[in-house]
Design an enzyme around this catalytic site. Structure first.
Site, short mmCIF file in Angstrom:
data_model
loop_
_atom_site.label_atom_id
_atom_site.label_comp_id
_atom_site.label_asym_id
_atom_site.label_seq_id
_atom_site.Cartn_x
_atom_site.Cartn_y
_atom_site.Cartn_z
N ARG A 284 11.09 -5.68 3.70
CA ARG A 284 10.41 -6.72 3.64
C ARG A 284 10.70 -7.78 2.31
NH1 ARG A 284 5.20 -3.03 2.03
NH2 ARG A 284 4.23 -4.74 0.84
N HIS B 155 6.11 -7.17 -2.90
CA HIS B 155 4.83 -7.03 -3.76
C HIS B 155 4.54 -7.97 -4.82
CE1 HIS B 155 5.05 -2.97 -2.11
NE2 HIS B 155 3.55 -3.20 -2.02
N ARG C 263 -4.73 -1.21 -4.95
CA ARG C 263 -3.42 -0.58 -5.20
C ARG C 263 -3.35 -0.09 -6.46
NH1 ARG C 263 -2.16 -5.49 -1.62
NH2 ARG C 263 -0.62 -5.10 -0.42
N GLU D 61 1.47 2.85 8.41
CA GLU D 61 2.38 2.13 7.99
C GLU D 61 3.88 2.38 8.45
OE1 GLU D 61 1.82 1.06 3.81
OE2 GLU D 61 1.44 3.00 3.48
N CYS E 209 -5.10 -3.74 6.29
CA CYS E 209 -4.99 -4.09 5.16
C CYS E 209 -3.81 -4.81 4.71
CB CYS E 209 -5.59 -2.93 4.06
SG CYS E 209 -4.11 -1.76 4.23
N ASP F 5 4.20 -2.67 5.63
CA ASP F 5 5.05 -1.64 5.68
C ASP F 5 5.62 -1.32 7.24
OD1 ASP F 5 6.52 -0.70 3.32
OD2 ASP F 5 4.61 -0.10 2.70
#
Ligand code: PEP
Ligand code: MG
Length: 582
Positions: free
Chosen positions: A469, A191, A298, A435, A506, A459
């Site tokens: 990730r 993120h 988000r 995800e 997305c 994800d």
């Protein structure tokens, strides 16, 4: 000059002085002294060393009392090092002969010692290196006193370098002052990386250990297009990068020309391009880049960097603010709270202490275990939906039961709003994110329960390939074009089509121009991407026919490894758009 390589996560090129975040939290510049000021600077340095030694002895006593003498002894060793004439002598020499300001001289000398310890390969001596970093922080703190220049209050541009940045730290970076950042840790779709791209700060992550070779104030160049970090660049390299920076800026400008052109293939197949945002004000930027709506808001960023959860009113205002930046009638997909794993706030610490936070109580699981928290957000979404085309999106749905529980809750929330006499929209489209592999496998039944599906590849890749990730050590495994991932994406696209429901992607994958032709050929008709990627993705879409895209997808899906797919797509991209440096 020293060049390091990492993962490029946000494009652009920047040069400037380094701000080392993890040791300093304030800025050290490579300030030069006037010869006449050298004696006074040495005096200032000695005073700071004495103060730092006193602090360390104080700590020795406090810790000794709290935890026992052997723990206090650590700080006694610190004090002894600070009083050791050998190290101070070297620092004084740098101040006297090189005429460096004391902060810079301290950082250089102590870091050289630390590096020497680390290179011996003994874990005992490597531990001593972290003691030295602690000393550096203490001495510089004493030197700067009240003059510490914190990240939030920077007055001049810097390049931030840190071991790692949390998403909330990244969210606080001011792009007008932080011209780039580099971290030792981190992966392509962490993120923090996503935020860098949203803030349009060039960034390179996952460089591996290198900070001991850098002192605050050193010059560096960050090449966010190729994942390069150049420490102490020579004049020729500087000049070369200045010209690369200008080329990049004019390339970006040329993409702006695409803004008002439709995203359609050469044979007229219309594709929808939406923007992903983390903060309400970004919606305006997304529209400016040509977004036809927001495909992923988000909302967890409403919860980060604050002491209490946002109220219903705060949620409502945020959603109305996003709508205020959008043309009337365009969609806004509000994703419900997706806290947990690498996105946590200090109040949710107990959850983040799980052994496997990515497999634990994160995202919709957290919401379903905390209904008041979840309902507060859902009420605000229904209320804001009175003012525009808002759609709800549930993250991390793994089972049909979870999805049904969420839908039931929506009914309850609407009943409550009705009873309270509050205006709200009755018909709000509902979508689920795909995800986790379980959701992709059950894409058919899931699609029948909702109005649309949205594939979260960030994800989906992590859970399909069992590769964190955010972990640079498994970055090679983590690939959106691994055949196993492509198999699941294809399944979701096919099941969505059979159920007559729209499918969106997305995750960051859909913003990679590289992958646009592939996804298009696999059947994707709606992309939701970081705003700055919209023009590039549009350019790829406009460069080919649907049949060409389908041929690319057919070939790519026959390949058996991620690197084969990657090489194949690279060749195809070069063929289609030689002018794009893909
Ligand atoms: C994803 O997982 O692809 C996604 C879009 O969600 P996030 O990156 O916020 O986890
Ligand atoms: Mg996700």
């Amino acid at each position: 000059m020293d060049t390091r390589r990492g993962t490029p996560v946000s494009p652009g090129v920047a040069a400037g002085p380094v701000l080392l975040l993890d040791t300093e939290w304030f800025r050290i510049s490579r300030r030069k002294l006037r010869t006449a000021d050298v004696d006074a600077e040495i005096e200032r340095f000695r005073t700071a060393m004495a103060a730092a030694a006193t602090e360390a002895r104080q700590e020795q006593q406090n810790i000794g009392k709290q935890l026992g003498r052997q723990y206090g002894a650590i700080f006694e060793a610190h004090a002894m090092l600070l009083e050791d004439p050998a190290m101070s002598g070297e620092i004084e020499l740098q101040i006297r002969t090189d005429e460096y300001a004391a902060e810079y001289a301290v950082s250089r000398v102590i870091r050289r010692y630390a590096k020497a310890f680390q290179s011996v390969g003994s874990s005992m001596l490597a531990g001593r290196a972290s003691d030295l970093f602690d000393l550096e922080r203490r001495v510089i703190g004493c030197l700067l006193g009240d003059r510490r220049e914190e990240l939030k209050h920077l007055t001049a541009p810097v390049i931030v370098m840190a071991h790692d940045l949390t998403p909330s730290q990244a969210a606080q970076l001011d792009p007008s002052k932080v011209h780039a950042f580099v971290t030792e840790a981190g992966g392509r779709t962490s993120h923090t990386s996503i935020l860098a791209a949203a803030l349009e700060i060039p960034a390179v992550v996952g460089v591996g250990p290198f900070l001991e070779d850098v002192s605050g104030g050193d010059e560096a160049i960050v090449d966010g297009n190729h994942g390069l970090v150049i420490l102490d660049p020579d004049d020729a390299t500087r000049a070369q990068y200045e010209s690369a920076r200008k080329t990049y800026v004019s390339f970006e400008r040329s993409l702006d020309e695409l803004r008002d052109l439709p995203a359609e293939t050469k044979d007229g197949v219309r594709i929808t391009l939406l923007g992903n945002i983390e903060f309400p004000h970004e919606a305006a930027h997304a529209v400016a880049k040509g977004a036809e709506g927001i495909g992923l808001y988000r909302t967890e960023f409403l919860y980060l960097s604050r002491d209490s959860d946002p109220t219903e009113e705060e949620h409502y205002k945020a959603y109305c603010e996003v709508l205020s930046h959008l043309p009337a009638g365009v969609p806004l997909v509000v994703r419900t709270l997706d806290l947990g794993a690498d996105k946590f706030n200090p109040r949710s610490e107990p959850v983040s202490e799980e052994q496997n936070p990515a497999l634990g109580v994160r995202s919709v699981r957290l919401c379903l275990q905390n209904l008041p928290l979840f309902k507060t957000q859902l009420r605000a979404i229904f209320r804001a939906a009175v003012h525009g085309d808002i759609r709800i999106l549930f993250p991390m749905i793994t089972t049909m039961r979870e999805l049904r529980r969420c839908k039931l809750l929506l009914k309850e929330v609407k009943e409550d709003l009705f009873e309270d006499g509050v205006p709200f929209a009755r018909e709000v489209p509902i979508g689920t994110m795909v995800e986790v592999p379980a959701a992709a496998i059950l894409a058919g039944p899931m699609a029948r329960e909702v109005d649309y599906l949205s594939i979260g590849t960030n994800d989906l890749v992590q859970y399909t390939l069992a590769a964190d990730r955010t972990n640079e050590h498994v970055a090679e495994l983590y690939s959106a074009v691994d055949p196993a991932v492509l198999f699941l994406i294809q399944r979701v696209l096919d099941e969505g089509r059979k159920a007559g429901k729209k499918v969106n992607v997305c995750g960051e994958m859909s913003g990679e121009p590289f992958f646009a032709a592939l996804l298009l050929g696999m059947g994707l008709r709606q992309f939701s991407v970081t705003p700055h990627s919209i023009p590039e993705v549009k350019r790829v879409i406009r460069s080919l026919t649907l049949t060409e895209a389908e041929n690319i997808a057919r070939e790519a899906l026959l390949l058996e490894t991620a690197s084969e797919v990657m090489n194949y797509l690279r060749t195809q991209s070069r063929r289609l758009l030689p002018e794009l440096e893909l």
